[in-house]
Motif scaffolding. Structure first.
Motif, PDB file in Angstrom:
ATOM      1  N   LEU A  70      -3.089  32.338  14.628  1.00 24.14           N
ATOM      2  CA  LEU A  70      -2.156  31.334  14.098  1.00 24.14           C
ATOM      3  C   LEU A  70      -0.811  31.523  14.765  1.00 24.14           C
ATOM      4  O   LEU A  70      -0.347  32.663  14.915  1.00 24.14           O
ATOM      5  CB  LEU A  70      -1.970  31.478  12.580  1.00 24.14           C
ATOM      6  CG  LEU A  70      -3.060  31.029  11.617  1.00 24.14           C
ATOM      7  CD1 LEU A  70      -2.602  31.319  10.192  1.00 24.14           C
ATOM      8  CD2 LEU A  70      -3.398  29.564  11.781  1.00 24.14           C
ATOM      9  N   TYR A 177      -3.860  27.013  16.077  1.00 25.08           N
ATOM     10  CA  TYR A 177      -4.848  27.732  15.277  1.00 25.08           C
ATOM     11  C   TYR A 177      -6.189  27.792  16.005  1.00 25.08           C
ATOM     12  O   TYR A 177      -6.424  27.079  16.998  1.00 25.08           O
ATOM     13  CB  TYR A 177      -5.019  27.067  13.912  1.00 25.08           C
ATOM     14  CG  TYR A 177      -5.641  25.685  13.952  1.00 25.08           C
ATOM     15  CD1 TYR A 177      -7.002  25.505  13.751  1.00 25.08           C
ATOM     16  CD2 TYR A 177      -4.865  24.553  14.198  1.00 25.08           C
ATOM     17  CE1 TYR A 177      -7.591  24.246  13.790  1.00 25.08           C
ATOM     18  CE2 TYR A 177      -5.438  23.289  14.235  1.00 25.08           C
ATOM     19  CZ  TYR A 177      -6.796  23.141  14.036  1.00 25.08           C
ATOM     20  OH  TYR A 177      -7.362  21.895  14.084  1.00 25.08           O
ATOM     21  N   ALA A 183      -6.568  26.451   9.227  1.00 29.19           N
ATOM     22  CA  ALA A 183      -5.600  25.347   9.273  1.00 29.19           C
ATOM     23  C   ALA A 183      -5.549  24.624   7.937  1.00 29.19           C
ATOM     24  O   ALA A 183      -4.474  24.218   7.477  1.00 29.19           O
ATOM     25  CB  ALA A 183      -5.973  24.376  10.393  1.00 29.19           C
TER      26      ALA A 183
END
Length: 330
Positions: A70, A177, A183
């Motif tokens: 991320l 991501y 997500a």
């Protein structure tokens, strides 16, 4: 090693003024910026994760960031359907044909016009710098007078610097991501964050927002307009010679020597205090650092780090410093 990632764009429509303090000084309550850096966004999401899911939810978020699964950009402005990027920090190959006052105010370049801007910086074309935006394009700066009332003492007035977005303007950020489920969980955290607010003085009702739109694009065919198509293409320029930072960030200690000498950058001061875990808990000051600002240009991609910048004996206090990189032709 270059990793192909997926992306989601979150557009935030603010329902109250925001207070994003200027990082240029330690005491910034009376000044208000328009935009929010990625480390502020990450800290706010960690606090929201703690409220909704306790320590395990925070540990999940931290782990994914440490694994580079991320990443977050800074929060950048939009106007209607037009997205803006920071002006590239680059010394033009030749003198720009533009009034110096206009050039000084040119802080934000629309995605639609970024190629023209890059061409002008290379000395190969022209760009109408009057089209670039600064904060006056997106809203107004206001000051609000408040009063602190210490126990058994007279009220002490103080000023809070705020920014009020125009109705058709707000901020957006990019989430990078790997897994769809991750997500989706970030989207839930962002939705919840909107109720409490982001930035300073949220206890006074500032920084509240609604998620005006989300756009997921995991491949070129997913992009829904020319702007997101351009962004996706330039996020995946593995062979680019230059990259522009979309997140204020700092290389990890081991990366500094390979990144800084060839970079063209400005620095931004990052300080601040932690979110209190309890209602009357003492605020803890974070260690001050100086990051490369978004818009800085590098020739050597870096991973960055999560820096422990707190002085808490109970748990680490992280500052996010992972960049989202945009390949640019300079």
């Amino acid at each position: 090693m270059w990793r192909t990632m997926k992306y989601c764009l979150f557009k935030l429509g603010f329902t109250s003024p925001v207070h994003f303090g200027s990082g240029a000084m330690a005491h910034s309550l009376d000044t208000g910026e328009m935009t929010c850096h990625a480390d502020t966004l990450f800290s706010a999401l960690c606090h929201t994760a703690s409220v909704l899911g306790g320590n395990s939810k925070v540990e999940w978020l931290v782990r994914l960031v440490q694994q580079d699964a991320l990443r977050f950009s800074d929060c950048m402005p939009y106007q209607d359907e037009t997205l803006y990027l920071p002006r590239p920090c680059w010394q033009p190959m030749k003198q720009l044909d533009c009034d110096r006052k206009i050039l000084k105010k040119a802080e934000w370049i629309s995605v639609d016009e970024m190629e023209s801007c890059l061409s002008a910086l290379r000395g190969e074309g022209t760009y109408n710098w009057a089209n670039a935006g600064n904060k006056s394009k997106f809203g107004t700066t206001v000051e609000m007078t408040k009063a602190a009332v210490p126990d058994r003492e007279d009220a002490v007035p103080y000023t809070v610097g705020l920014f009020q977005f125009f109705e058709n303007c707000g901020l957006y950020f990019i989430l990078q991501y790997e897994q769809e489920d991750d997500a989706a969980q970030i989207e839930q955290l962002v939705q919840a964050l909107g109720y409490s607010g982001i930035g300073g003085k949220i206890s006074a009702g500032y920084g509240k927002f609604e998620v005006a739109d989300t756009a997921y694009f995991s491949c070129a065919e997913d992009t829904y307009d020319e702007a997101t198509a351009w962004l996706y293409q330039h996020f995946n320029c593995a062979n680019s010679k230059h990259w522009m930072l979309l997140s204020a960030s700092l290389p990890a200690d081991a990366e500094l020597e390979s990144v800084i000498p060839s970079a063209c950058f400005q620095v931004v001061r990052r300080g601040g205090f932690t979110h209190p875990r309890e209602k009357n808990a003492e605020l803890l000051k974070k260690q001050t650092q100086y990051f490369l600002s978004s818009g800085s240009i590098i020739t050597q991609p870096f991973s960055g780090d999560l820096f422990d910048v707190g002085f808490s004996p109970d748990h680490p206090i992280y500052r996010y410093s992972k960049p989202i990189l945009l390949g640019v032709n300079l």
